[in-house]
Write a protein that holds these residues in place. Structure first.
Motif, mmCIF file in Angstrom:
data_model
loop_
_atom_site.group_PDB
_atom_site.id
_atom_site.type_symbol
_atom_site.label_atom_id
_atom_site.label_comp_id
_atom_site.label_asym_id
_atom_site.label_seq_id
_atom_site.Cartn_x
_atom_site.Cartn_y
_atom_site.Cartn_z
ATOM 1 N N ASP A 253 28.809 -13.956 155.533
ATOM 2 C CA ASP A 253 27.394 -13.815 155.876
ATOM 3 C C ASP A 253 26.687 -15.159 155.748
ATOM 4 O O ASP A 253 26.670 -15.753 154.669
ATOM 5 C CB ASP A 253 26.701 -12.799 154.959
ATOM 6 C CG ASP A 253 27.245 -11.390 155.129
ATOM 7 O OD1 ASP A 253 27.906 -11.122 156.153
ATOM 8 O OD2 ASP A 253 27.007 -10.549 154.243
ATOM 9 N N LEU A 254 26.099 -15.637 156.846
ATOM 10 C CA LEU A 254 25.319 -16.880 156.819
ATOM 11 C C LEU A 254 23.841 -16.595 156.619
ATOM 12 O O LEU A 254 23.127 -17.391 156.023
ATOM 13 C CB LEU A 254 25.514 -17.667 158.116
ATOM 14 C CG LEU A 254 26.932 -18.134 158.419
ATOM 15 C CD1 LEU A 254 26.960 -18.897 159.730
ATOM 16 C CD2 LEU A 254 27.475 -18.998 157.295
ATOM 17 N N MET A 255 23.377 -15.470 157.144
ATOM 18 C CA MET A 255 21.998 -15.048 156.964
ATOM 19 C C MET A 255 22.055 -13.623 156.428
ATOM 20 O O MET A 255 22.672 -12.747 157.039
ATOM 21 C CB MET A 255 21.235 -15.092 158.297
ATOM 22 C CG MET A 255 19.763 -14.815 158.137
ATOM 23 S SD MET A 255 18.751 -15.287 159.558
ATOM 24 C CE MET A 255 19.339 -14.223 160.833
ATOM 25 N N SER A 256 21.425 -13.404 155.262
ATOM 26 C CA SER A 256 21.521 -12.110 154.588
ATOM 27 C C SER A 256 20.809 -11.020 155.365
ATOM 28 O O SER A 256 19.684 -11.197 155.818
ATOM 29 C CB SER A 256 20.919 -12.203 153.183
ATOM 30 O OG SER A 256 21.668 -13.096 152.406
ATOM 31 N N PRO A 257 21.483 -9.890 155.509
ATOM 32 C CA PRO A 257 20.873 -8.771 156.210
ATOM 33 C C PRO A 257 19.869 -8.029 155.324
ATOM 34 O O PRO A 257 19.878 -8.180 154.102
ATOM 35 C CB PRO A 257 22.068 -7.882 156.534
ATOM 36 C CG PRO A 257 23.031 -8.160 155.434
ATOM 37 C CD PRO A 257 22.842 -9.611 155.094
ATOM 38 N N VAL A 258 19.011 -7.230 155.941
ATOM 39 C CA VAL A 258 18.043 -6.408 155.217
ATOM 40 C C VAL A 258 18.773 -5.172 154.719
ATOM 41 O O VAL A 258 19.489 -4.517 155.464
ATOM 42 C CB VAL A 258 16.879 -6.004 156.167
ATOM 43 C CG1 VAL A 258 15.910 -5.093 155.459
ATOM 44 C CG2 VAL A 258 16.193 -7.245 156.691
ATOM 45 N N ARG A 259 18.587 -4.865 153.411
ATOM 46 C CA ARG A 259 19.228 -3.686 152.824
ATOM 47 C C ARG A 259 18.412 -2.447 153.120
ATOM 48 O O ARG A 259 17.206 -2.463 153.113
ATOM 49 C CB ARG A 259 19.338 -3.859 151.309
ATOM 50 C CG ARG A 259 20.752 -3.957 150.869
ATOM 51 C CD ARG A 259 20.861 -3.828 149.348
ATOM 52 N NE ARG A 259 22.039 -4.464 148.903
ATOM 53 C CZ ARG A 259 23.250 -3.948 149.038
ATOM 54 N NH1 ARG A 259 23.415 -2.789 149.568
ATOM 55 N NH2 ARG A 259 24.301 -4.591 148.619
ATOM 56 N N ARG A 260 19.089 -1.351 153.328
ATOM 57 C CA ARG A 260 18.476 -0.056 153.602
ATOM 58 C C ARG A 260 18.453 0.733 152.295
ATOM 59 O O ARG A 260 19.451 1.297 151.901
ATOM 60 C CB ARG A 260 19.322 0.665 154.630
ATOM 61 C CG ARG A 260 18.811 1.984 155.063
ATOM 62 C CD ARG A 260 19.811 2.640 155.964
ATOM 63 N NE ARG A 260 20.117 1.785 157.089
ATOM 64 C CZ ARG A 260 20.386 2.186 158.296
ATOM 65 N NH1 ARG A 260 20.390 3.461 158.563
ATOM 66 N NH2 ARG A 260 20.672 1.344 159.257
ATOM 67 N N GLY A 261 17.301 0.769 151.618
ATOM 68 C CA GLY A 261 17.188 1.525 150.360
ATOM 69 C C GLY A 261 18.175 1.050 149.320
ATOM 70 O O GLY A 261 18.538 -0.122 149.253
ATOM 71 N N GLN A 262 18.630 1.975 148.484
ATOM 72 C CA GLN A 262 19.612 1.655 147.448
ATOM 73 C C GLN A 262 21.009 1.692 148.048
ATOM 74 O O GLN A 262 21.342 2.589 148.821
ATOM 75 C CB GLN A 262 19.524 2.661 146.298
ATOM 76 C CG GLN A 262 20.443 2.299 145.155
ATOM 77 C CD GLN A 262 20.146 3.139 143.927
ATOM 78 O OE1 GLN A 262 19.111 3.769 143.840
ATOM 79 N NE2 GLN A 262 21.066 3.135 142.996
ATOM 80 N N ALA A 263 21.812 0.722 147.692
ATOM 81 C CA ALA A 263 23.165 0.605 148.250
ATOM 82 C C ALA A 263 24.030 1.795 147.865
ATOM 83 O O ALA A 263 23.996 2.251 146.737
ATOM 84 C CB ALA A 263 23.814 -0.680 147.783
ATOM 85 N N ARG A 264 24.801 2.287 148.837
ATOM 86 C CA ARG A 264 25.742 3.379 148.573
ATOM 87 C C ARG A 264 27.129 2.838 148.256
ATOM 88 O O ARG A 264 27.940 3.526 147.672
ATOM 89 C CB ARG A 264 25.827 4.305 149.781
ATOM 90 C CG ARG A 264 24.545 5.093 149.973
ATOM 91 C CD ARG A 264 24.679 5.994 151.152
ATOM 92 N NE ARG A 264 24.269 5.233 152.332
ATOM 93 C CZ ARG A 264 24.346 5.660 153.562
ATOM 94 N NH1 ARG A 264 24.838 6.839 153.802
ATOM 95 N NH2 ARG A 264 23.961 4.920 154.561
ATOM 96 N N SER A 265 27.378 1.616 148.694
ATOM 97 C CA SER A 265 28.694 1.012 148.438
ATOM 98 C C SER A 265 28.535 -0.488 148.287
ATOM 99 O O SER A 265 27.570 -1.071 148.734
ATOM 100 C CB SER A 265 29.662 1.327 149.589
ATOM 101 O OG SER A 265 29.234 0.677 150.746
ATOM 102 N N GLY A 266 29.506 -1.117 147.655
ATOM 103 C CA GLY A 266 29.476 -2.567 147.463
ATOM 104 C C GLY A 266 30.304 -3.299 148.492
ATOM 105 O O GLY A 266 30.721 -4.416 148.266
#
Length: 140
Positions: free
Chosen positions: A47-60
């Motif tokens: 990842d060069l540019m961090s994506p926007v997270r959707r709520g609380q992460a379900r997986s790592g």
């Protein structure tokens, strides 16, 4: 008796020539000249540019998982924990020539397959670009 010996000698000579001659493929080249297709491979996307997270992460897990499957092509799996939206996937060879390009909306297409054949005598780059995400990977 002479016919038998002559027939036997002719058969041995024919068989000997068949084993000595190089094996020819249907395209006229020898087997040694064929390009070998890569075997199944897991490709790391950085990842060069961090994506926007959707709520609380379900997986790592990774943002994008990519696999090369011979006979099928490159398979892309987008992590549902991230809002990537529409991204463009571009695969280039060592000379920089694009061999496959595809745009997809990761919200409606959580997985994508690009039908490409990758050979062991070349290296390839993958670039995935969206409004809030950029990732790159290399296949050697």
């Amino acid at each position: 008796m002479k016919k038998f010996i002559l027939t036997l000698l002719a058969t041995v000579a024919t068989v000997s020539v068949a084993y000595v001659a190089p094996k020819q493929e249907s395209d006229g080249g020898t087997k040694d000249e064929e390009k070998k297709e890569m075997s199944m491979q897991d490709i790391v996307i950085r990842d060069l540019m961090s994506p926007v997270r959707r709520g609380q992460a379900r997986s790592g897990g990774a943002t994008v998982d990519v696999y090369y499957v011979p006979g099928s092509g490159l398979e892309f799996y987008f992590n549902p924990d991230y809002l990537l939206g529409t991204v463009t996937i571009d695969v280039t060879d060592a000379s920089g020539a694009s061999i496959a390009t595809r745009s997809c909306n990761t919200d409606t297409e959580p997985s994508v397959c690009l039908p490409v054949v990758l050979t062991t005598d070349n290296s390839y780059s993958i670039r995935i670009v969206g409004p809030d995400y950029e990732g790159v990977g290399t296949i050697l």
